[in-house]
Design a protein around this motif. Structure first.
Motif, PDB file in Angstrom:
ATOM      1  N   GLN A  93       0.835  -1.202   0.000  1.00  0.00           N
ATOM      2  CA  GLN A  93       0.000   0.000   0.000  1.00  0.00           C
ATOM      3  C   GLN A  93       0.870   1.252   0.000  1.00  0.00           C
ATOM      4  O   GLN A  93       0.596   2.217  -0.719  1.00  0.00           O
ATOM      5  CB  GLN A  93      -0.923  -0.006   1.213  1.00  0.00           C
ATOM      6  N   GLN A  94       1.916   1.232   0.792  1.00  0.00           N
ATOM      7  CA  GLN A  94       2.825   2.372   0.853  1.00  0.00           C
ATOM      8  C   GLN A  94       3.565   2.554  -0.469  1.00  0.00           C
ATOM      9  O   GLN A  94       3.719   3.672  -0.976  1.00  0.00           O
ATOM     10  CB  GLN A  94       3.832   2.170   1.995  1.00  0.00           C
ATOM     11  N   GLN A  97       1.129   4.084  -3.540  1.00  0.00           N
ATOM     12  CA  GLN A  97       0.194   5.159  -3.220  1.00  0.00           C
ATOM     13  C   GLN A  97      -0.232   5.926  -4.463  1.00  0.00           C
ATOM     14  O   GLN A  97      -1.377   6.389  -4.550  1.00  0.00           O
ATOM     15  CB  GLN A  97       0.823   6.122  -2.205  1.00  0.00           C
ATOM     16  N   THR A  98       0.666   6.049  -5.425  1.00  0.00           N
ATOM     17  CA  THR A  98       0.326   6.807  -6.632  1.00  0.00           C
ATOM     18  C   THR A  98      -0.723   6.089  -7.477  1.00  0.00           C
ATOM     19  O   THR A  98      -1.311   6.692  -8.370  1.00  0.00           O
ATOM     20  CB  THR A  98       1.577   7.066  -7.492  1.00  0.00           C
ATOM     21  N   SER A 101      -3.735   3.094  -3.898  1.00  0.00           N
ATOM     22  CA  SER A 101      -3.871   1.837  -3.170  1.00  0.00           C
ATOM     23  C   SER A 101      -4.690   2.041  -1.895  1.00  0.00           C
ATOM     24  O   SER A 101      -4.523   3.029  -1.187  1.00  0.00           O
ATOM     25  CB  SER A 101      -2.484   1.284  -2.829  1.00  0.00           C
ATOM     26  N   TYR A 102      -5.576   1.104  -1.609  1.00  0.00           N
ATOM     27  CA  TYR A 102      -6.365   1.162  -0.371  1.00  0.00           C
ATOM     28  C   TYR A 102      -6.701  -0.260   0.060  1.00  0.00           C
ATOM     29  O   TYR A 102      -6.913  -1.146  -0.766  1.00  0.00           O
ATOM     30  CB  TYR A 102      -7.639   1.986  -0.558  1.00  0.00           C
TER      31      TYR A 102
END
Length: 261
Positions: A93-94, A97-98, A101-102
């Motif tokens: 997820q980190q 992020q672009t 992502s969730y």
């Protein structure tokens, strides 16, 4: 390394499933239900990935369910983070992020109680592959028990490939996500070959389906079972005796082959 656990497609009512049974596939006895008024049925193999066939009972409920990044009725691919991986859902997820992502968590028992075991998903607002819902999964332990059915009358053994009606560059994000190398429009994903249309130019006329995931390639011991079947077209794929099976408009078709070169 990420692996594929399930590949799903839509548009499978009982008539479509009966067609697959007549073509020698054993459908898992257990029928599952999922959010969005979805009925799930499966074709299993001794090893991943399994094939998942979805019937939507209530379209209004389904549309209310659709998560961000999912095109209605598009096919999907579940990528599993193995227990041995040093990376978890939060790491991916980190890193992505672009892509929007969730993460979400769904309890195995369907309840809303917190801190119960279930599936941990990582979805993306920005699709990894166009019109294909690709997501990461990391299930909690203990995992639910399932009785799979792998004794197919047609001698089907395993999924060996996915065919996309896309250009090479359209698979670049997938290659990045799985830390693979895209060579000539082909990607090896934990032993599953992913082909672009360009990679199969001159070898296969890639079917034009509603969504770009056009075909799933399944290895069998022999194609003899299909010789007299009306819904199975005999042809040659990658220099091997093969059979083509057309499915629903919403789903990928099936290529049955004795292997790939």
């Amino acid at each position: 390394m990420l692996t594929i656990s399930n590949i799903y497609g839509h548009g499978y009512d009982e008539a479509q499933l009966e067609k697959l049974r007549l073509l020698g596939f054993k459908i898992r006895d257990q029928i599952s239900r999922y959010a969005g008024s979805q009925i799930l049925r499966f074709i299993d193999f001794p090893e991943w990935p399994y094939l998942e066939f979805i019937e939507v009972e209530n379209e209004s409920v389904y549309f209310d369910f659709l998560p961000k990044g999912m095109v209605p009725y598009c096919p999907g691919i579940s990528l599993v983070i193995p227990d041995s991986s040093i990376k978890g859902i939060s790491d991916f997820q980190q890193a992505y992020q672009t892509w929007g992502s969730y993460s979400i968590h769904v309890n195995y028992d369907g309840s809303d109680q917190p801190d119960k075991p279930g599936w941990n998903y990582l979805n993306f607002d920005v699709p990894v592959v166009r019109d294909t819902f690709i997501y990461l999964t990391k299930p909690d332990n203990p995992k639910p028990l399932r009785t799979i059915a792998t004794d197919h009358a047609n001698t089907a053994k395993r999924v060996i490939g996915l065919v996309f009606n896309l250009d090479d560059g359209d698979l670049a994000k997938l290659a990045h996500l799985v830390e693979g190398e895209l060579v000539g429009g082909e990607l090896d994903l934990a032993g599953i070959r992913i082909w672009s249309a360009n990679a199969l130019a001159g070898k296969l006329t890639v079917p034009k389906k509603q969504f770009p995931l056009a075909a799933i390639v399944i290895e069998v011991e022999s194609t003899d079972f299909f010789q007299d079947k009306e819904d199975a077209k005999v042809f040659e794929f990658l220099s091997k005796p093969s059979v083509y099976i057309q499915t629903t408009d919403l789903s990928w078709d099936l290529i049955i082959t004795t292997g790939a070169e």
